[in-house]
Every structure is written in structure tokens, then in C-alpha cells.
Design a protein around this motif. Structure first.
Motif, PDB file in Angstrom:
ATOM      1  N   ASP A 118       0.654  -0.982   0.122  1.00 57.48           N
ATOM      2  CA  ASP A 118      -0.417  -0.096  -0.291  1.00 57.48           C
ATOM      3  C   ASP A 118       0.865   1.191  -0.178  1.00 57.48           C
ATOM      4  O   ASP A 118       2.087   1.309   0.206  1.00 57.48           O
ATOM      5  CB  ASP A 118      -0.952   0.235   1.370  1.00 57.48           C
ATOM      6  CG  ASP A 118      -2.182   0.779   0.485  1.00 57.48           C
ATOM      7  OD1 ASP A 118      -2.081   1.665   0.184  1.00 57.48           O
ATOM      8  OD2 ASP A 118      -2.491   1.438   2.374  1.00 57.48           O
ATOM      9  N   ASN A 119       0.588   2.405  -0.701  1.00 57.06           N
ATOM     10  CA  ASN A 119       0.885   3.750  -0.284  1.00 57.06           C
ATOM     11  C   ASN A 119       1.652   3.787  -1.128  1.00 57.06           C
ATOM     12  O   ASN A 119       3.201   4.256  -0.859  1.00 57.06           O
ATOM     13  CB  ASN A 119       0.773   3.978   1.211  1.00 57.06           C
ATOM     14  CG  ASN A 119       0.377   4.647   2.132  1.00 57.06           C
ATOM     15  OD1 ASN A 119      -1.244   4.319   1.171  1.00 57.06           O
ATOM     16  ND2 ASN A 119      -0.006   4.804   3.019  1.00 57.06           N
ATOM     17  N   TYR A 168       3.789   3.461  -5.087  1.00 59.59           N
ATOM     18  CA  TYR A 168       3.525   3.214  -7.294  1.00 59.59           C
ATOM     19  C   TYR A 168       4.995   3.473  -7.488  1.00 59.59           C
ATOM     20  O   TYR A 168       6.312   3.862  -7.013  1.00 59.59           O
ATOM     21  CB  TYR A 168       2.899   4.498  -7.847  1.00 59.59           C
ATOM     22  CG  TYR A 168       3.280   5.610  -7.868  1.00 59.59           C
ATOM     23  CD1 TYR A 168       4.027   5.463  -9.246  1.00 59.59           C
ATOM     24  CD2 TYR A 168       3.098   6.720  -7.202  1.00 59.59           C
ATOM     25  CE1 TYR A 168       5.008   7.665  -9.331  1.00 59.59           C
ATOM     26  CE2 TYR A 168       3.615   8.307  -7.313  1.00 59.59           C
ATOM     27  CZ  TYR A 168       4.433   8.320  -8.463  1.00 59.59           C
ATOM     28  OH  TYR A 168       5.475   9.322  -8.560  1.00 59.59           O
ATOM     29  N   GLY A 214       1.173  -0.955  -7.833  1.00 58.26           N
ATOM     30  CA  GLY A 214       0.725  -0.488  -6.799  1.00 58.26           C
ATOM     31  C   GLY A 214      -0.172   0.729  -6.929  1.00 58.26           C
ATOM     32  O   GLY A 214      -1.139  -0.094  -7.574  1.00 58.26           O
ATOM     33  N   ASP A 215      -0.328   1.608  -6.039  1.00 54.24           N
ATOM     34  CA  ASP A 215      -2.282   2.567  -5.924  1.00 54.24           C
ATOM     35  C   ASP A 215      -2.103   3.553  -6.542  1.00 54.24           C
ATOM     36  O   ASP A 215      -2.881   4.612  -6.445  1.00 54.24           O
ATOM     37  CB  ASP A 215      -2.521   1.997  -4.469  1.00 54.24           C
ATOM     38  CG  ASP A 215      -1.532   3.239  -3.350  1.00 54.24           C
ATOM     39  OD1 ASP A 215      -0.543   3.301  -4.070  1.00 54.24           O
ATOM     40  OD2 ASP A 215      -1.679   2.766  -2.101  1.00 54.24           O
ATOM     41  N   ILE A 216      -1.618   3.544  -7.832  1.00 56.25           N
ATOM     42  CA  ILE A 216      -1.434   5.011  -7.795  1.00 56.25           C
ATOM     43  C   ILE A 216      -2.231   5.515  -8.951  1.00 56.25           C
ATOM     44  O   ILE A 216      -3.187   4.431  -9.433  1.00 56.25           O
ATOM     45  CB  ILE A 216       0.144   5.417  -9.052  1.00 56.25           C
ATOM     46  CG1 ILE A 216      -0.485   6.687  -9.994  1.00 56.25           C
ATOM     47  CG2 ILE A 216      -0.163   4.863 -10.031  1.00 56.25           C
ATOM     48  CD1 ILE A 216       1.214   7.328 -10.830  1.00 56.25           C
ATOM     49  N   GLY A 217      -3.424   6.818  -8.379  1.00 62.47           N
ATOM     50  CA  GLY A 217      -5.049   6.326  -9.654  1.00 62.47           C
ATOM     51  C   GLY A 217      -4.537   7.222 -10.900  1.00 62.47           C
ATOM     52  O   GLY A 217      -3.223   7.655 -10.982  1.00 62.47           O
TER      53      GLY A 217
END
Length: 298
Positions: free
Chosen positions: A125-126, A128, A142-145
Motif C-alpha cells: 500500500d501507499n 507506486y 502500486g496504488d497510483i490512481g
């Protein structure tokens, strides 16, 4: 009419429920058991650009008591790699790097400054890591939007097609291994647990048990005599071969490790797949394979 599972393999196990069936209710995993520790995780991806050019990308996360690292290799050229292997820099630094590979321009963007980890070396988490190839958005981890990508890059930038070809996990510790795997793009992530019970657990002979979503799909008794073998399971509409080789646990315990492999099968392909041709096959198709290399502490 025979069902589809029996058409492909007489001994295939159908994994169609996430809860324990009546067949395996007594074999559910206790939540108090602690699995072995992942030392490194390597994933092989195939990037297909809009120009139809293919790029193989290998991503390896590793961690031990003194260091932590990330390595991204492009193709089979060891000189074409991106590395973060200093523990202090790995945790705090974020940035970008420009490089070339096979006449392509590669850009790597990363931010691990706030990354969160579970038990393994791979952040969960957190964070990218983004790989761009010839100005196309390629591998995104990762969690890049989408909003972040739009803000940092042009909205009209093409997005390459990415397939996860294989995943390798190196573990050490006891003989309980837990991981997750998604065997196809349209499938779900499955919980996989591999457990070896021995004399210290009240059994006369070692027993190997494999669970998918808490359902026991493989049980090998007298493991010291059946140290190599394979069996098929059926899930997400796919036939998945599972192979085990624990020879070195019994006959080379000082330095040996066990190998467990899951691989999706294409059509009626029934070839043995623990061969040198496996790597070549991975590069030519998008069949997924999961390999677990397990060291057992004595």
C-alpha cells in the motif's frame, strides 16, 4: 455427459467455492499458524506496445535482515536494469530515471517514501512504480490512481497492454507457505496455502497438503517416498497443473530447497512443464505460472 473437469483430467480437483466443502471441512487452515517469510518476490511481465513491439520486464523485490531492494530488468540484458538496493534510499527516496533498451526509451518513476509492507519484501500500500516505454504507459504497480497519472502525464498518452507471465517467491522458515495468485485477467485472487506436517505434529510420516481458498485440493501422504509429483486443479474456468519437488528436504537438507509450481494449461496441452523449455514458453505465451522456492529451517 461427462463434466468439463473430467474431460481434461481424471484426477482434477474443482475449486469452485471459497468456503470449505464437506469434503475438506476438517482440513481448513487454523488462523493461528504463521507462514514462512518471503525473502524475495520476482514477477515477469510482458508489455505489448501499440506498435506491436513486445518488452519483457522482470521485477524483483528482496529483503533480509540488513538490506532491502528493488530491481527491474528489461529483456535478458543484465546491463539494462534499474536498481534500488540501499536500505535507507529504498525506503525514503522517490524519483525517476531515464534509460534505453533495445532501441526503446525507458522511463521509471517511483515513490516508496510512504510504502507499507506486510510480512514480505513487496509493498502492499501507499506506493507506486511506473514504467513507461517509448512514451507509452506500460507497467503500473502500486496504488497510483488515474487522477495522478492524468495530472503528471498527458491524458492522450497511449496505454500498453500488460500481462503477468510468471511469479517466483523465495521463502524460508517453517514448512507453511501462504500466498495469493490470480491465474487469469478475468479471475479473482486466490489464497494458496502449502503445508507440510511431520512427526512433531503427531504424524508417523510427513504429509503435504495444498489448499486453495481454504479448500484442500491436494494431499500427499508418505511424502519422503512421494517427494515428486503433479496433480491438476480446475478453477476460474482453467485447468491448473500443480507440481511439487521436495527431494532436497529429505536428501540434501543442508542446502536444498523445495519447489512448488502452479501453471495454467492451454487447451489440451499435456506436456510436462518442469523443463528448460518453460522459460521459452513463458516468453511466447501469456500462460501464467507461480513458482515457490522453499527453504526449510532445520
Amino acid at each position: 455427459m461427462r463434466d468439463i473437469v473430467s474431460c481434461f483430467a481424471e484426477n482434477a480437483v474443482d475449486v469452485s467455492h471459497s468456503s470449505c466443502s464437506s469434503y475438506s471441512k476438517s482440513a481448513c487452515i487454523s488462523p493461528t499458524l504463521i507462514p514462512s517469510i518471503q525473502n524475495s518476490v520476482s514477477s515477469l511481465y510482458k508489455i505489448l506496445l501499440s506498435t506491436k513491439k513486445q518488452v519483457l520486464v522482470s521485477v524483483t523485490w528482496c529483503k533480509n535482515q540488513t538490506s532491502q531492494g528493488l530491481t527491474i530488468n528489461f529483456g535478458n540484458d543484465p546491463s539494462s536494469s534499474f536498481k534500488l538496493n540501499n536500505a535507507r534510499m529504498f525506503r525514503k527516496k522517490k524519483g525517476s530515471k531515464l534509460m534505453e533498451f533495445d532501441q526503446s526509451k525507458i522511463e521509471v518513476f517511483w515513490d516508496l517514501s510512504s510504502a507499507k509492507y506486510d510480512r514480505g519484501p513487496e509493498p502492499v500500500d501507499n506506493f507506486y512504480v511506473l514504467v513507461m516505454v517509448d512514451s507509452e504507459i506500460g507497467l503500473v504497480m502500486g496504488d497510483i490512481g488515474a487522477e495522478t497519472i492524468t495530472k503528471r502525464f498527458k491524458t492522450s498518452m497511449p496505454v500498453a497492454k500488460v500481462s503477468l507471465v510468471s511469479r517466483q517467491e523465495h521463502c524460508s522458515g517453517n514448512t507453511l507457505y501462504a500466498t495469493k495468485a490470480q491465474f487469469c485477467d478475468s479471475g479473482i485472487q486466490h489464497d494458496i496455502v502449502i503445508k507440510c506436517c511431520g512427526e512433531n505434529e503427531g504424524l508417523k510420516y510427513p504429509v503435504l497438503s495444498v489448499y486453495v481458498d481454504k479448500k484442500m485440493v491436494i494431499r500427499v501422504k508418505r511424502l519422503q517416498w512421494n517427494f515428486r509429483g503433479n496433480q491438476s486443479i480446475f478453477l476460474d474456468g482453467l485447468l491448473v497443473d500443480m507440481m511439487w519437488d521436495v527431494h532436497d528436504w529429505f536428501f540434501n537438507p543442508a542446502s536444498g530447497f523445495a519447489v512448488f509450481m502452479f501453471r495454467t494449461r492451454s487447451g489440451m496441452d499435456n506436456r510436462l512443464w518442469l523443463e528448460e523449455k518453460t522459460v521459452q514458453k513463458e516468453q511466447e505465451t501469456v500462460d501464467f505460472s507461480l513458482l515457490i522456492y522453499a527453504c526449510k529451517s532445520l
